[in-house]
Design a protein around this motif. Sequence first.
Motif, mmCIF file in Angstrom:
data_model
loop_
_atom_site.group_PDB
_atom_site.id
_atom_site.type_symbol
_atom_site.label_atom_id
_atom_site.label_comp_id
_atom_site.label_asym_id
_atom_site.label_seq_id
_atom_site.Cartn_x
_atom_site.Cartn_y
_atom_site.Cartn_z
ATOM 1 N N GLY A 22 -11.023 -0.682 5.445
ATOM 2 C CA GLY A 22 -10.471 -2.018 5.646
ATOM 3 C C GLY A 22 -9.005 -2.147 5.287
ATOM 4 O O GLY A 22 -8.396 -3.193 5.501
ATOM 5 N N ILE A 23 -8.401 -1.099 4.747
ATOM 6 C CA ILE A 23 -6.985 -1.136 4.378
ATOM 7 C C ILE A 23 -6.163 -0.618 5.547
ATOM 8 O O ILE A 23 -6.401 0.479 6.052
ATOM 9 C CB ILE A 23 -6.697 -0.259 3.131
ATOM 10 N N SER A 24 -5.224 -1.407 5.973
ATOM 11 C CA SER A 24 -4.334 -0.997 7.051
ATOM 12 C C SER A 24 -2.994 -1.698 6.838
ATOM 13 O O SER A 24 -2.942 -2.926 6.720
ATOM 14 C CB SER A 24 -4.935 -1.397 8.401
ATOM 15 N N PHE A 25 -1.935 -0.923 6.764
ATOM 16 C CA PHE A 25 -0.603 -1.479 6.575
ATOM 17 C C PHE A 25 0.241 -1.215 7.809
ATOM 18 O O PHE A 25 0.101 -0.171 8.461
ATOM 19 C CB PHE A 25 0.077 -0.838 5.358
ATOM 20 N N GLU A 29 5.304 -2.709 6.163
ATOM 21 C CA GLU A 29 4.677 -2.810 4.841
ATOM 22 C C GLU A 29 4.728 -1.484 4.093
ATOM 23 O O GLU A 29 4.975 -1.445 2.888
ATOM 24 C CB GLU A 29 3.233 -3.301 4.978
ATOM 25 N N LYS A 30 4.519 -0.395 4.823
ATOM 26 C CA LYS A 30 4.600 0.931 4.182
ATOM 27 C C LYS A 30 6.024 1.215 3.706
ATOM 28 O O LYS A 30 6.233 1.790 2.630
ATOM 29 C CB LYS A 30 4.125 2.019 5.135
ATOM 30 N N LEU A 31 7.013 0.815 4.492
ATOM 31 C CA LEU A 31 8.402 1.001 4.077
ATOM 32 C C LEU A 31 8.713 0.175 2.831
ATOM 33 O O LEU A 31 9.415 0.646 1.930
ATOM 34 C CB LEU A 31 9.360 0.645 5.213
ATOM 35 N N LEU A 33 6.528 -0.712 0.532
ATOM 36 C CA LEU A 33 5.862 -0.003 -0.573
ATOM 37 C C LEU A 33 6.679 1.208 -1.016
ATOM 38 O O LEU A 33 6.836 1.454 -2.214
ATOM 39 C CB LEU A 33 4.465 0.459 -0.153
ATOM 40 N N ALA A 34 7.202 1.959 -0.054
ATOM 41 C CA ALA A 34 8.025 3.130 -0.395
ATOM 42 C C ALA A 34 9.237 2.712 -1.213
ATOM 43 O O ALA A 34 9.587 3.358 -2.207
ATOM 44 C CB ALA A 34 8.461 3.858 0.870
ATOM 45 N N LYS A 35 9.859 1.619 -0.810
ATOM 46 C CA LYS A 35 11.037 1.134 -1.534
ATOM 47 C C LYS A 35 10.669 0.717 -2.958
ATOM 48 O O LYS A 35 11.372 1.028 -3.919
ATOM 49 C CB LYS A 35 11.665 -0.043 -0.771
ATOM 50 N N LEU A 36 9.541 0.045 -3.117
ATOM 51 C CA LEU A 36 9.089 -0.374 -4.451
ATOM 52 C C LEU A 36 8.746 0.823 -5.338
ATOM 53 O O LEU A 36 9.110 0.870 -6.512
ATOM 54 C CB LEU A 36 7.870 -1.294 -4.333
ATOM 55 N N ILE A 37 8.040 1.787 -4.775
ATOM 56 C CA ILE A 37 7.672 2.976 -5.540
ATOM 57 C C ILE A 37 8.931 3.729 -5.963
ATOM 58 O O ILE A 37 9.070 4.158 -7.111
ATOM 59 C CB ILE A 37 6.714 3.869 -4.720
ATOM 60 N N GLU A 54 0.684 8.399 15.540
ATOM 61 C CA GLU A 54 2.133 8.310 15.784
ATOM 62 C C GLU A 54 2.838 7.362 14.807
ATOM 63 O O GLU A 54 4.008 7.554 14.484
ATOM 64 C CB GLU A 54 2.427 7.931 17.229
ATOM 65 N N SER A 55 2.138 6.351 14.302
ATOM 66 C CA SER A 55 2.765 5.464 13.318
ATOM 67 C C SER A 55 3.062 6.205 12.013
ATOM 68 O O SER A 55 4.025 5.888 11.308
ATOM 69 C CB SER A 55 1.895 4.228 13.044
#
Length: 185
Positions: A22-25, A29-31, A33-37, A54-55
């Motif tokens: 059920g998790i899909s970003f 949103e992934k970018l 998260l990457a910036k926050l991490i 491809e995403s």
Amino acid sequence: MISVLMVSVIDDTLREGLQAPGISFTIGEKLELAKLISSAGVEEAVVSHPSAHESEVEVTRLIVERGYFRRVFGLGRAVREDIDLIASINANISTYVPFEPDLAARSLDIIRYAVNNYGRGRLLIEVGITNIAAYDVKQAIKLAKELEEIGVDRIQLADSTGRALPRSIDMIVRGVKEVVKIPIS
């Protein structure tokens, strides 16, 4: 004399952490998260499994281009298509040997291919021995030594099935560290 222990964090949230049902970003949103991490001080991350979709290729490419982490890895199977795809987006290569020790030798030719075509100072090549609990100390040392001789930059010793006892992991890690000179994680 004071002993200093150096610890580095290799984040796997963007790949492993997003596999729950059920998790899909989105890519955006992934970018984020990457910036926050990255802003938390993490310098190295395994951000995707590019061959999955491809995403995943696109998000990895963007994370590499934007320089969120000092080192960005894409995870791929030990097959040429995965290795070539990860290299084509300038991510470092994280691959693994199969779960069963009897099948590990089959991966060595592809790992050699990765090192010869993309490693040796170009991209980092990391190889995980994913089911370390299936190996005895001698087998783990032999495989780690083979990986070092091939020229990989780092070896991961992972208890990916959760079956290993702490004492057996300790014996394997100590045994491997005594023999190989490359980093072990």
